[in-house]
Design an enzyme around this catalytic site. Structure first.
Site, mmCIF file in Angstrom:
data_model
loop_
_atom_site.group_PDB
_atom_site.id
_atom_site.type_symbol
_atom_site.label_atom_id
_atom_site.label_comp_id
_atom_site.label_asym_id
_atom_site.label_seq_id
_atom_site.Cartn_x
_atom_site.Cartn_y
_atom_site.Cartn_z
ATOM 1 N N SER A 65 38.619 44.224 46.326
ATOM 2 C CA SER A 65 37.700 45.093 47.066
ATOM 3 C C SER A 65 38.352 45.898 48.181
ATOM 4 O O SER A 65 37.688 46.738 48.802
ATOM 5 C CB SER A 65 36.548 44.263 47.648
ATOM 6 O OG SER A 65 35.586 44.005 46.655
ATOM 7 N N LYS A 68 37.981 49.650 48.267
ATOM 8 C CA LYS A 68 36.894 50.379 48.927
ATOM 9 C C LYS A 68 37.347 51.084 50.204
ATOM 10 O O LYS A 68 36.595 51.893 50.756
ATOM 11 C CB LYS A 68 35.739 49.423 49.228
ATOM 12 C CG LYS A 68 35.111 48.811 47.971
ATOM 13 C CD LYS A 68 33.901 47.960 48.312
ATOM 14 C CE LYS A 68 33.297 47.333 47.066
ATOM 15 N NZ LYS A 68 33.874 46.041 46.719
ATOM 16 N N SER A 125 30.613 44.565 51.232
ATOM 17 C CA SER A 125 31.508 44.851 50.102
ATOM 18 C C SER A 125 30.733 45.093 48.817
ATOM 19 O O SER A 125 31.113 44.639 47.740
ATOM 20 C CB SER A 125 32.515 43.701 49.901
ATOM 21 O OG SER A 125 33.567 44.089 49.058
ATOM 22 N N LYS A 231 38.656 45.768 55.600
ATOM 23 C CA LYS A 231 38.094 45.375 54.303
ATOM 24 C C LYS A 231 38.788 44.153 53.726
ATOM 25 O O LYS A 231 40.005 44.069 53.710
ATOM 26 C CB LYS A 231 38.222 46.549 53.326
ATOM 27 C CG LYS A 231 37.391 46.391 52.077
ATOM 28 C CD LYS A 231 35.917 46.501 52.395
ATOM 29 C CE LYS A 231 35.049 45.800 51.387
ATOM 30 N NZ LYS A 231 35.208 44.325 51.384
#
Length: 389
Positions: A65, A68, A125, A231
Site C-alpha cells: 500500500s 498509494k 489505506s 503510508k
C-alpha cells in the site's frame, strides 16, 4: 558477627558499582545495527534529498500500500492545477467498490467528496478509495496507472513499475526504498497533505447510519512526536513496510523501510532511524518556498519581466558537532523567456556549494502567469523605443 556482615555488604556494593560501566558498555555493543529487521531502508532529509542512511535502497521490492503515495501525489497535483477540488463529489463505480483488502466499504453508486476519499486513502489505506479517485481523474484505473508510471519516469525512478493504484499483489508491480522516498519528497511539496496523513482517527459519513471510523494504520502518528505521515504497507509477499515522515526543530526527515517481519519490528526500525537522523543532523534554511531571487526577461509578453522564485524550501544539511562552513549561493536567470509563461514554469536555477561541492541544485520558477502581448502593446513599445532614441 555484625562486623563480618558489614564487610560482606560493602564488598557486594563495591562489586556492583565496579561492574556498572561494563554492563553499560555491553548494552551499547549489543545495540542492533540500523535497518537490521528490514530487507531495505533509507533515510533522507526532505529539503536537500541527502541520504542520511541506506541499506539496499535500490532493491526492487513489492511496495504494497505504499503505492498509494504516488496515488496521493497525482491527486494533490490535480488539485493544485485546478483540475480537481476538495469538495468535488466522486461517484463510486462497481469496480472500485469491489476492491478487497483494506477498504472504507464504498458502495457502487455512492458519492463521496475528494476530501473524504483522500482521508480514506491516507488514514485507512482504502483500496476502494484509491481506485475511485483514479477513475475520477483519469477515466479508468488503467489510465491512472499510466499517469503514475509517467510521473515515475519524470522523477527518474529506475526501480519502479506500477500496475495498479493501491498495491494489491500483481506481477511486475514494484518499487524501491529510494524511489518511494523520492515520491514522498515530491508529495510533501504539497504542505496540506500532512493534514490528511497526520490524522490518527476520524469518521466518514459522520451522522449517518453508515458512519465509518477511521484509525490510522501508521501508529507512529500517535506515538512518535513529529510524525505526520505518510503510508504503511503490508501483503504476505511484501511483509511490513512504512514510509514515514517527521519534523523536528525545522528539519523534516523521510524514512522508508521495506520487508520487515512484523509491524512491531517495522515501527521499531523506523523509530531507530528517525532517532538517528534527529540526534546526528540538523538543517539550516537558506530560502523559504516562494522567495523572490531575481527576474527573467520576457519576450513578447504582456509584462517585460517575470519574478523568479524558489519552487520549494532551500536548506543545507549539517552534521551536529562539526564546524559548518559558509555556503556559496549561485543563481542564474534565463536571458529571454518567450511568452506565454505559466506560473511554475522554469525561468532560472539555483545552486548551493560548500567547499566547492554542489550540495543543492534546484529550479527557479515563474511567480505568475504572463500572457502574450497584444499587437497594440507591442506597437506602443516599438514607438517608445524610437521616442527614447
Amino acid at each position: 558477627m555484625k562486623k563480618g556482615l558489614h564487610l560482606i555488604v560493602v564488598w557486594l556494593l563495591l562489586a556492583l558499582f565496579a561492574t556498572q560501566p561494563l554492563t553499560a558498555k555491553a548494552a551499547e555493543v549489543k545495540k542492533p545495527p540500523l535497518g537490521e529487521k528490514t530487507l531495505s531502508a533509507i533515510v533522507i532529509e526532505r529539503d536537500t534529498g541527502e541520504v542520511i542512511f541506506e541499506k539496499n535502497s535500490d532493491k526492487a521490492l513489492p511496495p504494497a500500500s505504499m503505492t498509494k503515495i504516488m496515488t496521493m501525489l497525482l491527486v494533490m497535483e490535480a488539485i493544485d492545477e485546478g483540475k480537481l477540488s476538495f469538495d468535488e463529489q466522486v461517484t463510486v463505480s462497481e469496480y472500485a467498490a469491489s476492491m478487497g483488502g483494506s477498504q472504507i466499504f464504498l458502495e457502487a453508486g455512492e458519492q463521496m467528496s475528494v476530501d473524504d476519499l483522500l482521508k480514506g486513502i491516507a488514514v485507512a489505506s482504502g483500496n476502494d478509495a484509491a481506485v475511485a479517485m483514479a477513475e475520477h481523474i483519469a477515466g479508468s484505473e488503467e489510465g491512472f496507472v499510466k499517469m503514475m508510471n509517467e510521473k515515475a519516469s519524470e522523477l527518474n525512478l529506475e526501480q519502479t513499475s506500477f500496475k495498479n493504484t493501491n498495491g494489491l499483489p500483481i506481477e511486475n508491480h514494484y518499487s524501491s526504498a529510494h524511489d518511494l522516498a523520492m515520491i514522498a519528497k515530491e508529495l510533501l511539496k504539497y504542505e496540506n497533505i500532512t493534514e490528511y496523513t497526520g490524522i490518527y482517527e476520524d469518521y466518514l459519513r459522520k451522522g449517518t447510519d453508515k458512519e465509518f471510523w477511521l484509525v490510522n494504520t501508521n501508529k507512529l502518528v500517535r506515538f512518535y512526536p513529529g510524525v505526520d505521515g505518510l503510508k504503511t504497507g503490508f501483503t504476505q509477499e511484501a511483509k511490513y513496510g512504512l514510509t514515514a515522515t517527521a519534523e523536528k526543530d525545522g528539519m523534516r526527515v523521510i524514512t522508508v523501510v521495506m520487508g520487515s517481519p512484523t509491524s512491531k519490528e517495522r515501527n521499531a526500525e523506523v523509530t531507530s532511524l528517525l532517532d538517528h537522523a534527529f540526534n546526528n543532523y540538523s538543517t539550516k534554511t537558506l530560502y523559504k518556498k516562494g522567495d523572490v531571487l531575481g527576474a527573467a526577461t520576457v519576450v513578447k509578453g504582456s509584462e517585460k519581466t517575470i519574478e523568479a522564485i524558489t519552487e520549494d524550501q532551500v536548506s543545507i544539511l549539517l552534521k551536529k558537532g562539526e564546524d559548518s562552513k559558509e555556503p556559496v549561493v549561485n543563481t542564474s536567470f534565463d536571458e529571454s523567456v518567450a511568452a506565454p509563461i505559466q506560473k511554475g514554469d522554469v525561468v532560472g536555477s539555483l545552486t548551493v556549494e560548500i567547499d566547492g561541492k554542489t550540495v543543492v541544485s534546484t529550479d527557479l520558477v515563474a511567480s505568475e502567469t504572463i500572457d502574450t502581448a497584444s499587437w497594440w502593446q507591442l506597437f506602443k513599445r516599438t514607438l517608445s523605443t524610437f521616442a527614447g532614441k
